[in-house]
Design an enzyme around this catalytic site. Structure first.
Site, PDB file in Angstrom:
ATOM      1  N   GLU A 261       0.804  -1.230   0.000  1.00  0.00           N
ATOM      2  CA  GLU A 261       0.000   0.000   0.000  1.00  0.00           C
ATOM      3  C   GLU A 261       0.832   1.272   0.000  1.00  0.00           C
ATOM      4  OE1 GLU A 261      -0.892  -2.620   1.836  1.00  0.00           O
ATOM      5  OE2 GLU A 261      -2.909  -3.069   1.097  1.00  0.00           O
TER       6      GLU A 261
ATOM      7  N   HIS B 111      -9.941  -4.048  11.067  1.00  0.00           N
ATOM      8  CA  HIS B 111     -10.582  -4.025   9.754  1.00  0.00           C
ATOM      9  C   HIS B 111     -11.888  -3.241   9.754  1.00  0.00           C
ATOM     10  CE1 HIS B 111      -7.591  -7.022   8.924  1.00  0.00           C
ATOM     11  NE2 HIS B 111      -7.951  -7.077   7.655  1.00  0.00           N
TER      12      HIS B 111
END
Lengths: 351, 462
Positions: free
Chosen positions: B195, B264
């Site tokens: 990322e 998450h």
């Protein structure tokens, strides 16, 4: 052309000042007198500019952080001699030399250092954050190693557009311990992106010697080997060696062979920034580099020895360069500060 | 003319120091770079280097002198052909006037206290008109987002999509389904799990003239890329004096999904909304998802598109038009009402709309506003509604502390204080990391009942 295999198999070279770094050729090809003159003038311009910047910093005219490039001039000047129109350049915050080598106007660069409206970023970026789209200089980035994926992205844009342009992505040896450098290496190799990673190893990440910060510090050029990226160590104090390696690296990229790493063995004479007393190294070490390896002095000696120039003709170049720098410094002090209304501009592009 | 060597400042904050030692004496020749003196500051001993070439003509401040002010001449350098007689010491007694940068800044008109923000943005245009007879097609948010990307990629060759599993896998949440087939592997790019790296590559590609759409499989993983989103994408235009715009979209599902735990379920609405230089959208309906994303891809600025996994499969009517564009920065009234204003965005509207229905049954008419864009935020629409209802409830799934509701409360207090008949109420996710257990997760998230309760409180009906 040196293949990745031979580069990877090189014997590690000691980073000690006394030993010449290992490089692809024992003796780089000679420059033509024109090339010598060009390199001399460009390096001298950077040196004098930086000395003046240091002085203006001392007078309080330049604020904040100011990282000087003195000692490393051969790297950017040699690299620049190997590229052409449309190739991109990006680096970190030790960026004044890169901008001058990109032929950005010294007045605009100095005025940015003093935070004036005629600066390249209208005084809103400062020493570490300066850009010129016109000259393909993409910054000037203040976060160590952040420019590496961005430079890789510039190469990606070349790849997607199908051009043969190359991104020269500079970073210091300190940045080589940041994860995003390897994330970039991986993608650049995976997609064969045209990027030359110019690793300027000036041996100190602020006050930390490379030997204390990097495993296998004697062969940083090998840091891309597991990704299949060829790397070479280059005498970054010899502008001819830089140019010779750059020529091959750029050709490698233009031929679609993917990225390449050039580890430039260089040295910064000054502290990390203006407020760094540089107590982490001996005066003798600095003096030795200055006296025996100075990139400008090397060219100067060759010019005189070859008879291409005399002391007097070199002095007149020195004078010209000083005049350019003096003019830049003058402009940077009389140019007004940005209009207060500039506070609110350039936050978003108006759609 | 002789050159004055001045007492240098060697840090951003130094005002004076001790001239500890001279390393040269009068009559010595010096060249640029020679160390001529040592100076002690409160932090360190620093070396002073000569900048110019010449002969030390006179030392003005003896070594050992304390509290030497910055910019006072400490020595005089003679250039070629000059001698000490050309030094006019009296002219150097006074400190050199400070550089113009140190002079007091010209008075700046202080911005009004109530709005420490930029000059008022112009009101954004509202939604495009939908011609009569336009077909409305039930479309999932997932497909609407895909259609937006496909249409923009057809329209503009410089648009491309990159992210994890966006190509061959067809998207971890199938948002990019079919794009690889139509546009090929050069424009629909599977990235490694990297990322920080691919966010930076995207920014570089945008600087290089492309229009990247960077998908985060979920925004949870964008935390690794935060430096590039903020420092590289959002700030560079300003730092370059307007030269280096970054037309890029970062998109993906944001916030809680279902039973995926604390790491998450991160909601970034307030994080990104905090940053000047970014635009942030958080659509609820499919029509807005499509129209806003298309606008975002065309926008010359970095835009964060916060999607929601639970909404991906939900269907809404989308007008079948050649170019359905919804402007950024414009809220939409989803349900008109007169007693209380309920402001929300993205999945929060599920609770807001259910609550409005429930409240209607209890005789309370709630006006529900979908923010759609969080930055710039259409506060004008909120304030106009508050002036009508005099009551406000904000609803978000993220944490309340320094959250979107907090910002709205502050704006409404500043600009519509006299119109409020009750303190603003915030409904939000609870101030805890998201738990995994089904019952605890439900407790941690807001509910329609929370919104009903808050609305009744501001109506003094509880």
């Amino acid at each position: 052309m040196v293949s990745s295999k031979t580069a990877a198999n090189k014997k590690p070279a000691k980073p000690a000042a006394a030993k010449k770094p290992k490089r692809a050729l024992d003796q780089p090809p000679e420059f033509s007198p024109e090339q010598e003159m060009h390199a001399y003038r460009q390096m001298l311009l950077i040196r004098r500019f930086e000395e003046k910047a240091g002085q203006l910093y001392g007078m309080g005219v330049i604020g904040g952080f100011c990282h000087l490039y003195i000692g490393q001039e051969a790297v950017v000047v040699g690299m620049q001699m190997a590229i052409g129109e449309g190739d991109q350049i990006i680096t970190s915050y030790r960026d004044h030399g890169h901008m001058l080598a990109c032929e950005m106007d010294p007045k605009g660069v100095m005025a940015e250092l003093t935070g004036r409206r005629g600066g390249y970023s209208k005084g809103k970026g400062g020493s570490m954050h300066m850009f010129s789209r016109e000259k393909n200089f993409y910054g000037g980035h203040g976060i160590v190693a952040a420019q590496v994926p961005i430079g890789t992205g510039l190469a990606f844009s070349n790849y997607l557009k199908g051009t043969d342009r190359v991104s020269l992505t500079y970073f210091g040896e300190g940045a080589t311990n940041q994860g995003q450098v390897y994330e970039s290496f991986n993608m650049a190799s995976l997609w064969s992106l045209p990027v030359v990673y110019v690793l300027e190893n000036n041996r100190y990440a602020m006050g930390t010697s490379v030997t204390r910060a990097a495993a296998k510090s004697e062969e940083l050029f090998n840091r891309g080997s597991v990704y299949g990226i060829p790397g070479e160590q280059v005498d970054g104090m010899d502008v001819r060696a830089v140019k010779e390696a750059a020529d091959r690296a750029v050709a490698h990229c233009r031929a679609g062979k993917g990225p390449m790493i050039l580890e430039m063995m260089t040295y910064r004479y000054r502290g990390h920034s203006m407020s760094d007393p540089a107590k982490y190294r001996s005066k003798e070490e600095v003096q030795k580099m200055r006296q025996e390896h100075d990139p400008i002095e090397q060219v100067r000696q060759r010019l005189i020895k070859s008879g291409a120039m005399t002391e007097d003709s070199l002095k007149s170049i020195d004078k010209e360069v000083r005049a350019i720098v003096a003019e830049a410094a003058e402009f940077a002090q009389v140019d007004p500060e940005p209009d207060p209304a500039e506070l609110w501009t350039d936050i978003l592009v108006e759609a | 003319m002789p050159i004055q060597i001045l007492m240098p400042a060697l840090s951003p904050t130094m005002e004076e120091g001790k001239l500890a030692k001279w390393l040269v004496k009068e009559g010595d020749d010096v060249t640029s770079g020679d160390v001529i003196a040592e100076i002690e500051t409160d932090k360190a001993t620093m070396e002073v280097e000569a900048v110019d070439e010449g002969k030390i003509g006179k030392i003005l401040i003896e070594e050992g002198a304390e509290n030497v002010k910055v910019n006072v001449p400490i020595a005089v350098l003679l250039e070629d052909g000059e001698d000490a007689s050309s030094i006019d010491v009296s002219a150097m007694a006074a400190p050199t006037p400070p550089a113009s940068a140190d002079a007091a800044p010209p008075p700046v008109e202080a911005p009004s206290v109530s709005t420490p923000a930029a000059p008022e943005p112009e009101t954004a245009p509202s939604d495009p008109e939908i011609p009569e007879g336009t077909e409305l097609v039930a479309t999932t948010v997932r497909d609407a987002l895909r259609d937006a990307m496909a249409e923009e990629m057809r329209r503009d060759d410089t648009v491309f999509v990159m992210g994890e599993e966006v190509a061959e896998y067809q998207g971890a949440y199938k948002v990019t389904q079919g794009l690889l087939d139509e546009f090929g592997g050069k424009r629909v790019i599977d990235t490694p799990i990297t990322e920080h790296g691919f966010a930076g590559v995207g920014v570089g590609a945008a600087f290089g003239g492309l229009r990247p759409i960077v998908e985060f499989m979920t925004f949870n993983f964008a935390m690794q890329a935060m430096d590039h989103i903020i420092n590289s994408a959002a700030k560079t235009l300003y730092m370059s004096g307007g030269q280096m715009g970054c037309p890029i979209v970062f998109r993906g599902p944001n916030g809680a999904a279902s039973r995926v735990g604390a790491q998450h379920s991160q909601d970034y609405s307030s994080w990104f909304s905090h940053v000047p230089g970014l635009k942030v959208i958080a659509p609820y309906t499919a029509a807005d998802a499509k129209g806003l994303l298309k606008s975002a891809i065309r926008d010359p600025n970095p835009v964060i598109c916060l999607e929601n996994e639970i909404l991906y499969g939900k269907s809404f009517d989308v007008p079948q038009m050649d170019d359905w564009l919804v402007p950024l920065g414009k809220a939409k009234i989803l349900r008109e009402g007169s007693d209380v204003t309920v402001v929300s965005f993205s999945h929060g509207l599920t609770y807001a709309l259910a609550a409005a229905e429930e409240l209607a049954g209890q005789g309370i008419s709630a006006e529900v506003i979908d923010l759609r864009s969080l930055r710039p935020m259409d506060t004008a629409t909120i304030i106009a509604s508050v002036k009508k209802t005099n009551r406000l409830v904000t609803v978000e799934e993220g944490w309340a502390v320094c959250g979107v509701g907090a910002e709205i409360s502050a704006v409404v207090m500043s600009e519509a204080f006299d119109h409020l008949d009750a303190p603003v109420q915030r409904v939000s996710g609870k101030d805890v990391p998201m738990p995994y257990a089904a019952n605890l997760e439900k407790l941690a998230l807001p509910s329609a009942q929370d919104v009903v309760d808050a609305a009744k409180r501001v109506c003094y009906r509880d």
